[in-house]
Design an enzyme around this catalytic site. Sequence first.
Site, mmCIF file in Angstrom:
data_model
loop_
_atom_site.group_PDB
_atom_site.id
_atom_site.type_symbol
_atom_site.label_atom_id
_atom_site.label_comp_id
_atom_site.label_asym_id
_atom_site.label_seq_id
_atom_site.Cartn_x
_atom_site.Cartn_y
_atom_site.Cartn_z
ATOM 1 N N GLU A 62 0.883 -1.167 0.000
ATOM 2 C CA GLU A 62 0.000 0.000 0.000
ATOM 3 C C GLU A 62 0.917 1.212 0.000
ATOM 4 O OE1 GLU A 62 -1.197 3.256 1.647
ATOM 5 O OE2 GLU A 62 -1.599 1.997 3.403
ATOM 6 N N CYS A 122 -1.550 8.741 3.254
ATOM 7 C CA CYS A 122 -1.393 8.071 1.968
ATOM 8 C C CYS A 122 -2.584 8.337 1.062
ATOM 9 C CB CYS A 122 -1.194 6.579 2.170
ATOM 10 S SG CYS A 122 -2.500 5.795 3.123
#
Length: 686
Positions: A255, A294
């Site tokens: 990720e 993120c």
Amino acid sequence: MTTLENYTLGRWHAGSGDQQELYDASTGEVIALAHPEGYDFASILDYGRRVGNPALRKLTFHERGRMLKALAFYLQERKEQFYELSYRSGATRADSWIDIEGGIGNLFANASLRRKFPDKPFYVEGEPVGLSKGGTFMAQHLLVPREGVAVHINAYNFPIWGMLEKIAVNLLAGMPAVVKPAVPTAYLTEAVVREIIKSGILPEGALQLVVGSGQGILDHVTYQDVVTFTGSAATGRKLRAHPRIVEEAVPFTMEADSLNAAVLGLDAKPGTPEFDLFVKEVRKEMTAKCGQKCTAIRRIIVPSTLLEDVQIALGKALSQTTVGHPLAEGVRMGALAGREQAAILRDKVRRLAERTPIVYGDLDTVNILGQERGADAAKGAFISPILLLNERPFEHLDSHEVEAFGPVATLMPYKDTAEAVRLTNLGRGSLVTSIATNSAEVAQEFVLGAATHHGRILVLNEEMAKESTGHGSPLPMLIHGGPGRAGGGQEMGGIRGVEHFMQRVALQGSPSMITAITQVYQPKAKQIEKDKHPFQHYFEELEIGQAYVTHKHTVTEADITNFAQVSGDNFYAHVDETSLEGTLFTGRVAHGYYILSKAAGMFVDPRKGPVLLNYGLDECRFTKPVYPGTTIGVTLTVKEKIGQEKRDETDVAKGIVRWLVEVTDQTCETVAVATILTMVKKKNQE
């Protein structure tokens, strides 16, 4: 000042090597020391496999889920000590809420997810697959916990959430974890792990912590392990190419930080709710956690005719963002996690600004609040929100390739929705994108064009705004990941996430053998008959495959007429024989729900017994028309048993029994099949 310790091999201990200093993000003060070396990773992973794995594997999903629930409550009661420590990372109370209570919320969510699984250590997935004409050879997919360890390599921006959102899933699946947080904020991860270990809720070996360097940890992984990574795309690519990952075919999920976009729909003009929501969402995502998310918005894509309007509105919104010490009154944005991160960010912004000028903010100067608390513009990691403008986004491609990991975003124009899709997709894969629009046509065109490049898409409008969790909020029941630059992996995602830590096997054999292995009855398997009605058996006494065959009943026209009157279902095929020309039917046909209702009347035992109530209907199919004169019979079979937890001491101990209901006619052909559920009392009420 404290020295951070690792929890491995069942004990707390410091590492070795030169001390690494960890700093307060606002004051620059040294707050902790970490030793980066001295780890026997071969022994650490072996300990997890040998001690933690068997302890977790033998627990059922429900037991693991209750374990997560207890842990969530335990940490929730101690959250304030985590908040006090989190301020040292530059995070405000609101930022810390995402990290702390968001992480604990993941434990709660996955604890609740246990109800989607059986009360067994394994999971029977999907429908059975018939492999032969006679039905004596079949297959069923089965998932079991892997025999290895989940190795989690986490980023610095969410030291608590990053750990808890991952271990919640692997623990529910039945695998232990070794957590390797990023060093700059490892003091927060260590504090939470100390409380977890102190609680005694997890079996020994279920969780180990390494606070120093993880150099060499991947040298010892095997094909039974799982590796997850959160961080930069460049680092992730290096880890994914590690020889051991390749040679052992170790499952690796990544990720990575990505250039997420927010798009203003063509219909969302100034004065519309969607325009205002868009500006609010962009400001929030740029400044929450100081832009160190993120999922933060990096590219702001707006209609070319509204470019100036959006720039003015965003500038006004950003000007209300006060920067300073997280505990200072009035501060809305704290500091970056550290000076090293701030230096990297400034370098990235300078590169972007070569061709896309800064139109809001100052890269080198920022007014801060909280000097009385020690906030220091020189020693801390403060930075102003920065907005850049790229008027030629198809030519100046740095905006789609360079990520400045902080409160930084680039504004760019588009002409039509197809062009907005192209711009969004130039990011080459992201975790999330959003579009603010109240037009279903615009939303559909955008989503279908952009879906291949993004892990999640939020359609923002007035109808859902009050309850929306927002652009930047990954949710435990949804996948968190994305294609391409975002890493190509998936985290969380409800059942999907749990499956990542389990091995799927296609089990082939006879229906009776697969029934015995899976404890889920398969059609055509051998059945068990007992001397009394199954509704007179307690939950513990019922056996998988236990069957009851009813008496017969011949359906009449009066049955059909009476059911139509009682139910109000006067569909022509049931009541008007003159309207059947050109249909599938050769005469008046019985209602499907009459057949099911009649079946219930035939298999139910009217006497009082352990069955407490009808809990519902899972599946139902009407496979053959039933006409007057057809004689039907029913076979009721115990398909699966699912124990339930007592809510409190006064609750009745009980479980849910799933029954297979098969209705056949006089030719032995199936006319209806269903799965019904009953709640059945347990004999043992302790």
